[in-house]
Design a protein around this motif. Structure first.
Motif, PDB file in Angstrom:
ATOM      1  N   SER A  47       0.830  -1.201   0.000  1.00  0.00           N
ATOM      2  CA  SER A  47       0.000   0.000   0.000  1.00  0.00           C
ATOM      3  C   SER A  47       0.871   1.261   0.000  1.00  0.00           C
ATOM      4  CB  SER A  47      -0.907   0.011   1.233  1.00  0.00           C
ATOM      5  OG  SER A  47      -1.574   1.243   1.355  1.00  0.00           O
ATOM      6  N   PRO A  48       0.538   2.258  -0.831  1.00  0.00           N
ATOM      7  CA  PRO A  48       1.356   3.482  -0.888  1.00  0.00           C
ATOM      8  C   PRO A  48       1.204   4.348   0.356  1.00  0.00           C
ATOM      9  CG  PRO A  48      -0.559   3.699  -2.302  1.00  0.00           C
ATOM     10  CD  PRO A  48      -0.559   2.282  -1.820  1.00  0.00           C
ATOM     11  N   ASP A  49       0.133   4.131   1.139  1.00  0.00           N
ATOM     12  CA  ASP A  49      -0.111   4.971   2.315  1.00  0.00           C
ATOM     13  C   ASP A  49       0.645   4.460   3.537  1.00  0.00           C
ATOM     14  OD1 ASP A  49      -1.835   6.597   0.822  1.00  0.00           O
ATOM     15  OD2 ASP A  49      -3.521   5.240   1.197  1.00  0.00           O
ATOM     16  N   ASN A  50       0.348   3.236   3.960  1.00  0.00           N
ATOM     17  CA  ASN A  50       0.989   2.713   5.164  1.00  0.00           C
ATOM     18  C   ASN A  50       1.522   1.307   4.966  1.00  0.00           C
ATOM     19  OD1 ASN A  50      -1.428   1.443   4.905  1.00  0.00           O
ATOM     20  ND2 ASN A  50      -2.271   2.088   6.883  1.00  0.00           N
ATOM     21  N   ASN A  64       6.700   0.329   1.590  1.00  0.00           N
ATOM     22  CA  ASN A  64       6.850   1.766   1.354  1.00  0.00           C
ATOM     23  C   ASN A  64       7.363   2.488   2.596  1.00  0.00           C
ATOM     24  OD1 ASN A  64       6.142   2.684  -1.382  1.00  0.00           O
ATOM     25  ND2 ASN A  64       4.212   1.645  -1.000  1.00  0.00           N
ATOM     26  N   GLN A  65       7.025   1.980   3.762  1.00  0.00           N
ATOM     27  CA  GLN A  65       7.563   2.577   4.985  1.00  0.00           C
ATOM     28  C   GLN A  65       9.070   2.347   5.082  1.00  0.00           C
ATOM     29  OE1 GLN A  65       5.471   1.275   8.461  1.00  0.00           O
ATOM     30  NE2 GLN A  65       3.515   2.152   7.827  1.00  0.00           N
ATOM     31  N   GLU A 113      10.266   8.232  -2.435  1.00  0.00           N
ATOM     32  CA  GLU A 113       8.837   8.505  -2.476  1.00  0.00           C
ATOM     33  C   GLU A 113       8.034   7.201  -2.543  1.00  0.00           C
ATOM     34  OE1 GLU A 113       7.223  11.410  -2.260  1.00  0.00           O
ATOM     35  OE2 GLU A 113       9.148  12.402  -1.898  1.00  0.00           O
ATOM     36  N   PRO A 114       6.832   7.174  -1.979  1.00  0.00           N
ATOM     37  CA  PRO A 114       5.999   5.961  -2.031  1.00  0.00           C
ATOM     38  C   PRO A 114       5.743   5.519  -3.472  1.00  0.00           C
ATOM     39  CG  PRO A 114       5.089   7.546  -0.473  1.00  0.00           C
ATOM     40  CD  PRO A 114       6.191   8.262  -1.203  1.00  0.00           C
ATOM     41  N   TYR A 124       3.411   3.268  -6.067  1.00  0.00           N
ATOM     42  CA  TYR A 124       2.102   2.640  -6.260  1.00  0.00           C
ATOM     43  C   TYR A 124       2.320   1.323  -7.031  1.00  0.00           C
ATOM     44  CZ  TYR A 124       0.046   7.048  -4.732  1.00  0.00           C
ATOM     45  OH  TYR A 124      -0.315   8.155  -3.988  1.00  0.00           O
TER      46      TYR A 124
END
Length: 321
Positions: A154-157, A161-162, A170-171, A173
Motif C-alpha cells: 500500500s502506498p499509504d501505510n 513503502n515505509q 517517495e511511495p 504505487y
C-alpha cells in the motif's frame, strides 16, 4: 494337429479360472489399500473426468435452454474467433506465457536451493523451525495472500513503502504500475510455495546413500562440494519429474491470485487466458467461447508436457513414462 487343438481348448477354461482366482486373491489381499484409494478415484472421476463431457460446448453454439445435445453444431467457429479474429489474443498469450515462464525460472529453483541449505543444517531444532515457518503460507488461502500483498504494498501505510521511506524514497504505487505486476506475482508465489516444495526435495535427499558423504569427507571434500556433487545429483530424477509437470502447467497460471491482484491499470501485463475467460466468456454468458479457450489452453499444456517428457527421456533417461 486336431489333438493339440482339442487339448488347448480343454485347458483354456482351467486357465481362465486360475487367472480369476488369482485376481480375486490379489483383490482380497489389497482390499484395504483399494479402500484408501477409493476417495481419490471418486474425486477424479466426478470432478475431473466427468466434466470433460462439457468439452462438446466448445464445438456448439450452446444455448442454456436447448441443452448441449440440441444446441447447433458450429465446429471450430469459436476457436477461429479466439485465435485468429481476437485482437487481444497476442497480448493474452504473451502475458500468460511470461507470467508462467517467470514463475518457472525463479520459482522452480527456490525450493531446491532451500532444501539443499536445510539439509546442511546441523541444528535439528532450527531446521524444523525454518521448515515450519516457510511452509505455513501454503495453507493460507489466495484471498488472504492477496490481501496481505495489497497491505504490504500500500502506498499509504504499506510495510515496504515505509521501509523505503526511511531512505528518502517517495511511495511507489506498486499495484498501479503494470510493469511491476509480474514481479509482485512471482515474488508472492515464491513466498507462498517455497516451503511446501522443499518438503518433496528434503524427502528425496533422505534417499541419498550416506556412505557417499562419508567417502567424500574422507577425500577432503568441503560441504559445498558434497552438496554440488552428491546432494544435487541425488535428487535430479525428482527435479526432472517436477520440472516436466511444471512445464505442462506453464499456460495454467492460477486464476484466483491474478484476479485478486490485477486491476484495469495493469491489464496490459496481467490479463491472462483464465481471467479473460471469466471476464469475457462467463460474465457475458458466452459459454461456448469460454469453453473453447479452456480447450485450447488444455491442448497446448498437453503437448508441452508430452514434449518436455520426450526431451527428458532423451537427455536424462528420466521421465514420467
Amino acid at each position: 494337429m486336431a489333438g493339440t487343438t482339442a487339448t488347448s481348448a480343454e485347458s483354456r477354461p482351467g486357465t481362465v479360472r486360475t487367472k480369476r482366482s488369482l485376481a480375486w486373491r490379489k483383490f482380497k489381499e489389497g482390499k484395504y489399500l483399494l479402500l484408501l484409494f477409493l476417495p481419490a478415484f471418486l474425486f477424479y472421476a466426478i470432478f475431473e473426468y466427468g466434466p470433460m463431457f462439457g468439452i462438446l460446448i466448445a464445438f456448439k453454439d450452446y444455448n442454456v435452454f436447448q441443452g448441449v445435445w440440441a444446441s447447433d453444431w458450429v465446429g471450430l467457429k469459436y476457436f477461429k474467433i479466439f485465435i485468429f479474429e481476437n485482437p487481444d489474443f497476442t497480448v493474452l498469450l504473451k502475458n500468460t506465457v511470461l507470467i508462467g515462464l517467470y514463475s518457472l525460472i525463479w520459482g522452480f529453483p527456490a525450493p531446491i536451493i532451500l532444501a539443499l541449505l536445510l539439509n546442511e543444517l546441523r541444528s535439528v531444532v532450527f531446521k524444523r523451525f525454518v521448515q515450519t515457518v516457510s511452509y505455513l503460507p501454503h495453507f493460507v488461502s489466495n484471498v488472504v495472500i492477496a490481501s496481505m500483498v495489497l497491505l504490504f504494498l500500500s502506498p499509504d501505510n504499506g510495510l515496504l513503502n515505509q521501509i523505503i521511506g526511511y531512505f528518502g524514497v517517495e511511495p511507489i504505487y506498486f499495484m498501479a504500475k503494470s510493469e511491476l505486476f509480474r514481479t509482485v506475482y512471482v515474488a508472492s508465489g515464491i513466498w507462498q510455495g517455497v516451503g511446501w516444495g522443499t518438503i518433496i526435495y528434503l524427502a528425496a535427499l533422505t534417499a541419498v546413500d550416506p556412505s557417499l558423504y562419508e567417502a567424500a569427507e574422507i577425500d577432503g571434500a568441503s560441504r559445498w562440494r558434497k552438496m554440488w556433487h552428491i546432494s544435487l545429483p541425488g535428487i535430479v530424477p525428482v527435479i526432472v519429474v517436477l520440472l516436466i509437470l511444471n512445464i505442462g502447467g506453464l499456460l495454467g497460471t492460477g486464476f484466483e491470485k491474478v484476479y485478486l491482484l490485477y486491476n484495469p491499470m495493469t491489464y496490459s501485463t496481467a490479463d491472462i487466458f483464465s481471467t479473460y475467460t471469466y471476464r469475457v466468456g462467463l460474465m457475458q454468458g458466452n459459454f461456448s467461447y469460454a469453453t473453447a479457450i479452456g480447450v485450447f489452453n488444455g491442448l497446448v499444456g498437453f503437448f508441452m508436457i508430452v514434449g518436455a517428457n520426450y526431451l527428458a527421456r532423451k537427455t536424462r533417461e528420466t521421465s514420467l513414462w
